[in-house]
Motif scaffolding. Structure first.
Motif, PDB file in Angstrom:
ATOM      1  N   UNK A  95     -42.999  33.191  27.297  1.00 31.98           N
ATOM      2  CA  UNK A  95     -44.374  32.895  27.708  1.00 31.98           C
ATOM      3  C   UNK A  95     -44.417  31.889  28.859  1.00 31.98           C
ATOM      4  N   UNK A  96     -43.611  30.825  28.792  1.00 31.62           N
ATOM      5  CA  UNK A  96     -43.669  29.870  29.901  1.00 31.62           C
ATOM      6  C   UNK A  96     -43.136  30.498  31.172  1.00 31.62           C
ATOM      7  N   UNK A  97     -42.113  31.351  31.028  1.00 33.95           N
ATOM      8  CA  UNK A  97     -41.617  32.048  32.215  1.00 33.95           C
ATOM      9  C   UNK A  97     -42.706  32.937  32.813  1.00 33.95           C
ATOM     10  N   UNK A  99     -45.986  32.627  32.517  1.00 41.21           N
ATOM     11  CA  UNK A  99     -47.027  31.781  33.109  1.00 41.21           C
ATOM     12  C   UNK A  99     -46.616  31.258  34.492  1.00 41.21           C
ATOM     13  N   UNK A 100     -45.334  30.912  34.642  1.00 41.48           N
ATOM     14  CA  UNK A 100     -44.870  30.327  35.900  1.00 41.48           C
ATOM     15  C   UNK A 100     -45.045  31.296  37.058  1.00 41.48           C
ATOM     16  N   UNK A 101     -45.089  32.600  36.756  1.00 44.47           N
ATOM     17  CA  UNK A 101     -45.249  33.592  37.818  1.00 44.47           C
ATOM     18  C   UNK A 101     -46.556  34.371  37.685  1.00 44.47           C
ATOM     19  N   UNK A 102     -47.495  33.785  36.962  1.00 43.80           N
ATOM     20  CA  UNK A 102     -48.806  34.400  36.837  1.00 43.80           C
ATOM     21  C   UNK A 102     -48.816  35.727  36.094  1.00 43.80           C
TER      22      UNK A 102
ATOM     23  N   UNK B   6     -49.941  27.779  38.398  1.00 47.40           N
ATOM     24  CA  UNK B   6     -49.078  28.610  37.553  1.00 47.40           C
ATOM     25  C   UNK B   6     -47.882  27.807  37.054  1.00 47.40           C
ATOM     26  N   UNK B   7     -47.297  27.014  37.946  1.00 49.07           N
ATOM     27  CA  UNK B   7     -46.144  26.194  37.547  1.00 49.07           C
ATOM     28  C   UNK B   7     -46.555  25.170  36.488  1.00 49.07           C
ATOM     29  N   UNK B   9     -49.101  25.519  34.415  1.00 46.41           N
ATOM     30  CA  UNK B   9     -49.387  26.263  33.180  1.00 46.41           C
ATOM     31  C   UNK B   9     -48.082  26.514  32.410  1.00 46.41           C
ATOM     32  N   UNK B  10     -47.011  26.803  33.146  1.00 45.50           N
ATOM     33  CA  UNK B  10     -45.702  27.013  32.501  1.00 45.50           C
ATOM     34  C   UNK B  10     -45.222  25.727  31.834  1.00 45.50           C
ATOM     35  N   UNK B  13     -47.025  25.165  28.610  1.00 39.12           N
ATOM     36  CA  UNK B  13     -46.461  25.958  27.510  1.00 39.12           C
ATOM     37  C   UNK B  13     -45.184  25.279  27.002  1.00 39.12           C
ATOM     38  N   UNK B  14     -44.342  24.808  27.939  1.00 35.23           N
ATOM     39  CA  UNK B  14     -43.091  24.155  27.527  1.00 35.23           C
ATOM     40  C   UNK B  14     -43.357  22.946  26.633  1.00 35.23           C
ATOM     41  N   UNK B  90     -37.410  30.526  38.372  1.00 39.24           N
ATOM     42  CA  UNK B  90     -38.787  30.998  38.217  1.00 39.24           C
ATOM     43  C   UNK B  90     -39.718  30.331  39.231  1.00 39.24           C
ATOM     44  N   UNK B  91     -39.453  29.064  39.525  1.00 41.52           N
ATOM     45  CA  UNK B  91     -40.257  28.310  40.494  1.00 41.52           C
ATOM     46  C   UNK B  91     -39.301  27.736  41.538  1.00 41.52           C
TER      47      UNK B  91
END
Lengths: 243, 251
Positions: A95-97, A99-102, B6-7, B9-10, B13-14, B90-91
């Motif tokens: 999920x966090x992955x 989210x990181x890319x929308x 987005x970053x 938001x990730x 979640x973490x 990812x980022x």
């Protein structure tokens, strides 16, 4: 497509990758072969923008990885199986992955299904077997439905069933027209999986040819031995101390 | 959503999907409020002439170690677990990743700090009866605002150090003794006080009325908001150092 142009990585202690150039074409599985310490992982880390090249460049779809706005939708990479927070649940890692890319939750559900992890989605990463963790890594790589996949030593430590699963997955992804690069130090495994080989030793390119050609050139011979002969000059540490 | 959004938001979640977050923040609340109740009780019994504001903050001196540990753990676990490689794949923009990490760390710490600080303060003052600090007064509001800034900035300072050292364990074993010893002991020794009083944890103490200008033992050469200013400089330096380290090094 992946293009590696005169890629070089020097550390204080020596050179890990030395003026390496090759291309990885779409629609086939390309095996990235070399003995341990040949520079495969360093090359892959530079393609992914994790390590900074001393010289040269690596392009994915014509662009540097660092320039990609949503990289997971372009390149999926299987990281080391241990690169996951042990206390985080499988679903939450994806999920966090996402989210990181929308990307939305439906992509998380899709890759969980695709990799057979749906039943383990609520488990903490530390409780997964190595095979399951490898599936989680594959799920992460597939999250953005990318056109390029880079799998670094995907069969390491896997049981035969897992090895076959990875092999078939790599072939299927290539069959869908994707670019698939699979690194390994096992010639025998690559002979079964890859239709093209890029062989390196001591950071230099040793061979870049279709697997058929490699096999027919050494017909009758043991493939693993042929590979050993090709890379023998470039192996830094050999058990037993004799050739 | 913007790329930074987005970053972030990730990162959100973490932070909410590991148990250590809830454990550390709950421990911070328990120590802050619980010890605050005990300390204020002893104030009420014996030291009524003391500054009632200090009673509301004393337990946070200990509790802040847990808040700092949370921040260091959240940032440092990227390195200890290897997640950093997945995060940067990812980022890939390191500035964006770093900004997202620090924004989320800062927001979580600020939220936890304001809740625990106010709760601690209310509980502690309730034990002082007629001697309690008055809420409406600027001195009280100033101390609460300053204490909140102190807790938030000190945690961000520690998070920046964790990125520079790329390790949770090393960071905590450097920071905790320095912060703990200097606030409890070293900072009060005459010989080193001229220097030690400018350490990052010391300056916030002034605004929380835990050190008072002019006091022979605990006195500092600056006032509360100068102290916060010094802490802002420490935090800015640490965050800048973390960014430079992350940008330059291979993951």
């Amino acid at each position: 497509m992946i293009e590696v142009n005169h890629l070089t990585k020097r550390y204080r202690g020596g050179t890990a990758v030395d003026d390496l150039s090759f291309r990885v074409e779409p629609g086939r599985v390309t095996g990235f072969l070399g003995p341990n310490g040949a520079g495969k992982s360093t090359t892959i880390r530079m393609i992914l923008g994790l390590d900074r090249p001393t010289a040269g460049s690596a392009l994915v779809g014509g662009r540097r990885y660092a320039e990609l706005k949503r990289p997971l939708t372009v390149v999926g990479a299987l990281a080391e199986a241990s690169d996951v927070h042990p206390g985080r649940r499988v679903r939450d890692h994806l999920l966090w992955l996402a989210r990181s890319n929308g990307l939305g939750r439906q992509r998380v559900a899709a890759v969980l299904d695709e990799t057979g992890l749906a039943g383990a989605a609520g488990k903490a990463a530390r409780t997964l077997s190595l095979g399951m963790r490898q599936r989680l890594g594959i799920a992460a790589a597939l999250l953005g439905d990318p056109g390029v996949l880079i799998l670094d030593e995907p069969v390491n430590g896997l049981d035969p069933e897992g090895v076959i699963w990875i092999r078939n997955l790599a072939k299927r992804l290539a069959g869908e027209g994707r670019t698939v690069l699979v690194s390994s130090h096992l010639m025998s495994e690559m002979a079964l999986t890859a239709s093209h080989l890029v062989v390196i030793g001591r950071g230099r390119l040793l061979a870049d040819l279709p697997t058929d050609e490699f096999v027919s050139a050494h017909s009758g011979a043991n493939l693993e031995e042929a590979f050993m002969r090709l890379t023998s000059d470039s192996v830094e540490y050999r058990a037993g101390g004799s050739r | 959503m913007s790329a930074l959004g987005a970053a972030a938001a990730a990162e959100w979640v973490k932070v909410r999907t590991v148990r250590s977050t809830a454990v550390m923040l709950a421990a911070f609340a328990v120590v802050g409020v619980g010890l605050g109740w005990v300390v204020a009780g002893s104030f009420a019994a014996s030291e009524r002439e003391q500054d009632p504001l200090a009673a509301g903050f004393f337990s946070l001196l200990l509790g802040q170690m847990l808040l700092i540990t949370f921040a260091v753990q959240f940032v440092g676990s990227e390195f200890s677990t290897g997640t950093i490689r997945v995060s940067l794949a990812a980022v890939p923009s390191r500035g964006r990743f770093y900004a997202a990490k620090m924004i989320v760390t800062g927001l979580v710490v600020a939220a936890a700090a304001v809740v625990v600080e106010v709760a601690t303060f209310v509980v502690a003052q309730s034990r002082l009866g007629a001697d309690a600090a008055r809420f409406g007064e600027w001195e009280t509001i100033e101390a609460l605002l300053g204490g909140w800034a102190h807790l938030t900035l000190l945690s961000l300072f520690a998070a920046g150090v964790a990125v520079m050292l790329r390790s949770m364990v090393v960071t905590l074993s450097v920071l905790l003794p320095v912060l703990f010893l200097s606030s409890q002991g070293l900072g009060n020794l005459d010989a080193i006080r001229p220097v030690a009083q400018y350490l990052p944890d010391q300056v916030g103490m002034v605004v929380m009325h835990l050190t008072v200008p002019g006091d022979p033992q605990f006195g500092r050469d600056y006032g509360p908001w100068e102290g916060i200013g010094i802490l802002v400089l420490w935090t800015a330096a640490s965050l800048l150092g973390g960014w430079v380290a992350l940008r330059r090094r291979d993951a």
